[in-house]
Design a protein around this motif. Sequence first.
Motif, short mmCIF file in Angstrom:
data_model
loop_
_atom_site.label_atom_id
_atom_site.label_comp_id
_atom_site.label_asym_id
_atom_site.label_seq_id
_atom_site.Cartn_x
_atom_site.Cartn_y
_atom_site.Cartn_z
N LEU A 81 -28.16 68.34 93.42
CA LEU A 81 -27.42 69.31 92.63
C LEU A 81 -27.94 70.72 92.85
O LEU A 81 -27.16 71.67 92.95
CB LEU A 81 -27.52 68.93 91.15
CG LEU A 81 -26.64 69.73 90.17
CD1 LEU A 81 -25.17 69.54 90.52
CD2 LEU A 81 -26.91 69.28 88.74
N PHE A 82 -29.25 70.85 92.95
CA PHE A 82 -29.86 72.15 93.22
C PHE A 82 -29.37 72.72 94.55
O PHE A 82 -29.00 73.90 94.64
CB PHE A 82 -31.38 72.01 93.23
CG PHE A 82 -32.10 73.20 93.80
CD1 PHE A 82 -32.13 74.40 93.12
CD2 PHE A 82 -32.76 73.11 95.02
CE1 PHE A 82 -32.80 75.50 93.64
CE2 PHE A 82 -33.42 74.20 95.54
CZ PHE A 82 -33.45 75.40 94.85
N ILE A 83 -29.35 71.88 95.58
CA ILE A 83 -28.89 72.33 96.90
C ILE A 83 -27.42 72.72 96.85
O ILE A 83 -27.01 73.76 97.39
CB ILE A 83 -29.11 71.23 97.96
CG1 ILE A 83 -30.60 70.97 98.14
CG2 ILE A 83 -28.50 71.63 99.29
CD1 ILE A 83 -31.38 72.16 98.61
N ALA A 84 -26.60 71.91 96.18
CA ALA A 84 -25.17 72.20 96.11
C ALA A 84 -24.91 73.53 95.40
O ALA A 84 -24.14 74.38 95.87
CB ALA A 84 -24.45 71.07 95.38
N MET A 85 -25.58 73.72 94.25
CA MET A 85 -25.40 74.97 93.51
C MET A 85 -25.89 76.17 94.31
O MET A 85 -25.29 77.25 94.28
CB MET A 85 -26.14 74.90 92.18
CG MET A 85 -25.69 73.81 91.22
SD MET A 85 -23.97 73.92 90.70
CE MET A 85 -23.22 72.64 91.73
N THR A 86 -26.98 75.99 95.04
CA THR A 86 -27.54 77.08 95.83
C THR A 86 -26.61 77.46 96.98
O THR A 86 -26.42 78.66 97.27
CB THR A 86 -28.92 76.69 96.39
OG1 THR A 86 -29.80 76.35 95.30
CG2 THR A 86 -29.54 77.84 97.17
N ILE A 87 -26.01 76.46 97.64
CA ILE A 87 -25.07 76.75 98.73
C ILE A 87 -23.88 77.54 98.21
O ILE A 87 -23.45 78.53 98.83
CB ILE A 87 -24.61 75.43 99.40
CG1 ILE A 87 -25.76 74.81 100.20
CG2 ILE A 87 -23.42 75.68 100.31
CD1 ILE A 87 -25.40 73.48 100.83
N VAL A 88 -23.36 77.13 97.07
CA VAL A 88 -22.22 77.84 96.49
C VAL A 88 -22.61 79.27 96.13
O VAL A 88 -21.87 80.23 96.39
CB VAL A 88 -21.69 77.09 95.25
CG1 VAL A 88 -20.60 77.90 94.56
CG2 VAL A 88 -21.16 75.73 95.64
#
Length: 296
Positions: free
Chosen positions: A22-29
């Motif tokens: 989730l951290f990676i996904a939010m960071t990419i966005v």
Amino acid sequence: MKRIKNFITIIHDYERDIHERLFIAMTIVALTAMAVVFVVGVILGETVEDLVLLGGGWVLLFVMTIIVLKYKKIKAGLNIAAFIIIFGLLPISFLTGGGVYGGSPLWFFFGVFYISMVIEGKIRFFYYACEAAMGTFCYFTAIYHPEMVVEHERTIAYVDSFISLIVVCVTVSLMVDISLGLHKEESRRSKKRGEEIDKLRKSQNRFFSNMSHEIRTPINTIIGLNEMAMKDESLSDEVREDLENVQSASRMLLHLINEILDISKIESGRMDVIRVTYNVEDMLSDIMSMMWIRAK
């Protein structure tokens, strides 16, 4: 591009912890949104300070994400990201991006939403309070010290606000969709693992039940033959005592196997309680017979 591909691979790696994904996904966005805003800022002719701030924040967030993944410090990375957004990007972009006459107020909302999505526990409320304090500081600065705010031209202010509105709305929507997708997938996998565990438990119960039945048959044979041997009146006292010990141990073993069957029945919901006469004297006699040889 290679790093971004690695990030996407991590998001789809269901063996990893959901908070890491989730951290990676939010960071990419968030990085994508910042890149879009940077490009739009260049086209609109934003101030150099604003563009340097945005570009520097993008690089800082990207490098921080790589370091966090390398050393597996997800919780620390989330707190650092929240700290950078609240005490760095938001106030400086407000002061260099036209204040309320631009897209900065919308990014304050994005900061609250980002914290809500990635930060867990009571520390979240601390960041809420920090962002509220920082927002208050920025607005009071704009009111009482307007010279500290880099103003936009009217057209640029409206365009900046409109584009920020679109970017923030799209970003928030993507974050919600990604978060829901990850949690649904995690729920589906948990349900599947639960079903597999249930199947394994049922197979184990069947195994114990079958083995118990198979073992009980030869034990009953031993008990029957032993009873026949004990009827021989020509047996010596020593041999008779040994046969009694064999009889007691066989009955105790049969009792243990029956208990294994009872456990299987209890787990499968097929256990029936039957009232029978219970003889404490026989129980104590069986226990004494089991321990008598070793004690002797």
